[in-house]
Enzyme design. Structure first.
Site, PDB file in Angstrom:
ATOM      1  N   TYR A   4       0.834  -1.208   0.000  1.00 48.29           N
ATOM      2  CA  TYR A   4       0.000   0.000   0.000  1.00 48.29           C
ATOM      3  C   TYR A   4       0.871   1.261   0.000  1.00 48.29           C
ATOM      4  CZ  TYR A   4      -3.982  -3.003   1.348  1.00 48.29           C
ATOM      5  OH  TYR A   4      -4.961  -3.965   1.408  1.00 48.29           O
TER       6      TYR A   4
ATOM      7  N   LYS B 166       6.500 -13.789   3.397  1.00 46.44           N
ATOM      8  CA  LYS B 166       6.681 -14.672   2.240  1.00 46.44           C
ATOM      9  C   LYS B 166       8.131 -14.519   1.781  1.00 46.44           C
ATOM     10  CE  LYS B 166       4.777 -17.500  -0.856  1.00 46.44           C
ATOM     11  NZ  LYS B 166       4.184 -18.827  -0.541  1.00 46.44           N
TER      12      LYS B 166
ATOM     13  N   ASP C 297       0.666 -17.770   3.100  1.00 45.18           N
ATOM     14  CA  ASP C 297      -0.388 -18.587   2.478  1.00 45.18           C
ATOM     15  C   ASP C 297      -0.849 -19.723   3.389  1.00 45.18           C
ATOM     16  OD1 ASP C 297       2.187 -19.442   2.011  1.00 45.18           O
ATOM     17  OD2 ASP C 297       1.874 -20.045  -0.074  1.00 45.18           O
TER      18      ASP C 297
ATOM     19  N   ASP D 259      -3.681  -6.580   6.612  1.00 49.58           N
ATOM     20  CA  ASP D 259      -5.056  -6.176   6.310  1.00 49.58           C
ATOM     21  C   ASP D 259      -5.920  -7.423   6.129  1.00 49.58           C
ATOM     22  OD1 ASP D 259      -7.237  -4.654   5.681  1.00 49.58           O
ATOM     23  OD2 ASP D 259      -6.503  -3.994   3.722  1.00 49.58           O
TER      24      ASP D 259
ATOM     25  N   ASP E  61      -8.959  -9.135   8.757  1.00 50.43           N
ATOM     26  CA  ASP E  61     -10.353  -9.392   8.369  1.00 50.43           C
ATOM     27  C   ASP E  61     -10.677 -10.873   8.569  1.00 50.43           C
ATOM     28  OD1 ASP E  61     -10.431  -6.711   7.600  1.00 50.43           O
ATOM     29  OD2 ASP E  61     -11.593  -7.107   5.797  1.00 50.43           O
TER      30      ASP E  61
HETATM   31 MG    MG Z   1      -9.329  -3.857   5.292  1.00 40.68          MG
END
Ligand code: MG
Ligand code: NAI
Length: 349
Positions: free
Chosen positions: A118, A164, A195, A219, A223
């Site tokens: 991001y 990773k 993963d 992120d 969630d």
């Molecule tokens: Mg989010």
């Protein structure tokens, strides 16, 4: 008196931030909220998600309480308000707490908040777009320090670092920095690949107390982990920088339920608790009141109940009032029980 910027946003943003303010007011009268506008409407009028002069004012505040805003895909060049605020205010650490409100466990997800995928840096070529996944030494060091300090403060011996590094050069660099700092600080690091870790996070989450990861990975993981909290509507978060911090529930503007009065306010209310802790006030009383309330009170539909937002807010406020502790005593209690703080003391205002 502390000055806190309030950005309600849209959708259920205003419903849940008002709920949080009401609960905060039941705990302390030492906070002065100053409201600012931001989001899609401001962008339509001024071409930016928040006005420059408002940003300047916000920088002078002690903290920010944020609801949620809708980010439309169809406005060309629209920039998300929350991403803009994180960048402009230098909020590099995102702490998301996945609470087991019916038990006594929590998972802390420490997400790097300023770079990674991001970063906002991209290159457009003929028929090719590259988004840059940026890892800097300074960025990796400060977020590693945040996670490690949090572990020390909570008396935990290790953190889980999710990456990773088998594929990504940036994560190899990030990993060296995390392992180096952890070793110097006497904290163990459990390493997991992003993963396969998703499976573990679904099946066996609670053995991981502090999870550190890059921006996009963090992120997604938070969630996903919200399943274990039973609803995304109850998860609070703090975004910390060196000068200021911003508190927000992790959910979005939830257009599907906006205006119906049934949004779960608990994520915003617990974000308010984290805000109080940041300011050195008693946020713990809110955590306790919420835990008391959810065990017997009527819950919003996302948690299987049929309560309206306002009913949950009133219930939590009554739980606070039942405790009958005056604000001065709360501060003393706070000093005695400083370890209850959900953020590393080092990062308090
Ligand atoms: Mg989010
Ligand atoms: P969302 O979190 O808004 O909603 C996902 C699902 O969870 C929906 O079914 C919603 O009804 C439910 N939900 C969310 N919060 C709830 C609450 N407090 N109580 C009860 N149910 C709740 O995520 P979605 O649908 O992906 O995004 C909607 C909009 O929000 C988008 O425009 C997105 O860009 C924006 N968004 C904004 C964020 C922010 O401002 N920090 C963060 C995430 C999304």
């Amino acid at each position: 008196m502390h000055r806190v910027a309030l950005i309600k946003g849209d959708g259920i943003g205003p419903e849940v931030t008002e709920a949080a303010m009401e609960v905060i007011r039941a705990v302390t009268d030492r906070i002065n909220f100053v409201e600012f506008e931001g989001g899609t409407e401001v962008f339509r009028r001024f071409g930016v998600p928040i006005k420059d002069e408002d940003l300047e004012e916000i920088r002078k505040m002690d903290a920010v309480l944020f609801g949620a805003t809708t980010t439309p895909f169809d406005i060309p060049n629209y920039k998300s308000l929350i991403i803009t605020l994180r960048r402009e205010l230098g909020l590099y650490a995102n702490l998301r707490i996945i609470p087991d409100l019916w038990g006594d466990r929590e998972i802390y997800i420490v997400r790097e908040n300023s770079e990674g995928l991001y970063s906002g840096e991209y290159e457009v070529d003929d028929g090719r777009i590259v988004d840059f996944r940026v890892i800097t030494e300074n960025g990796a060091e400060r977020i590693a320090k945040f996670a490690i300090e949090l572990a020390k403060e909570r008396n935990l011996k290790e953190i889980t670092f999710v990456h990773k590094a088998n594929i990504l050069m940036g994560d190899r660099f990030f990993r060296r920095i995390v392992l180096g700092l952890a070793e110097r600080e006497g904290i163990g690091v459990r390493e997991r690949l992003i993963d396969s870790f998703t499976i573990e996070l679904v099946r066996n989450p609670w053995q991981h107390r502090i999870i550190l990861s890059e921006n996009l990975f963090g992120d997604i993981l938070s969630d996903l982990a919200s399943i274990h909290a039973r609803s995304i509507g109850i998860i609070p978060s703090g975004n910390y920088g060196t000068e200021i911090a911003l508190f927000e529930p992790i959910h979005g503007s939830a257009p599907d339920i906006a205006g119906k009065g049934i949004a779960n306010p608990i994520g915003a209310i617990l974000s308010g608790a984290m805000l109080l802790e940041y300011l050195g006030l008693n946020g713990r009383v809110i955590w306790d009141a919420v835990r008391d309330y959810v065990k017997e009170g009527n819950l919003t539909p996302d948690l299987g109940g049929n309560a309206m937002t306002v009913e949950v807010v009133n219930g939590i406020v009554s739980k606070i009032e039942e405790r009958e502790i005056d604000p001065i005593e709360w501060d003393e209690l706070w000093v005695d029980e400083i370890r209850i703080n959900t953020i590393p003391t080092l990062f308090m205002k």
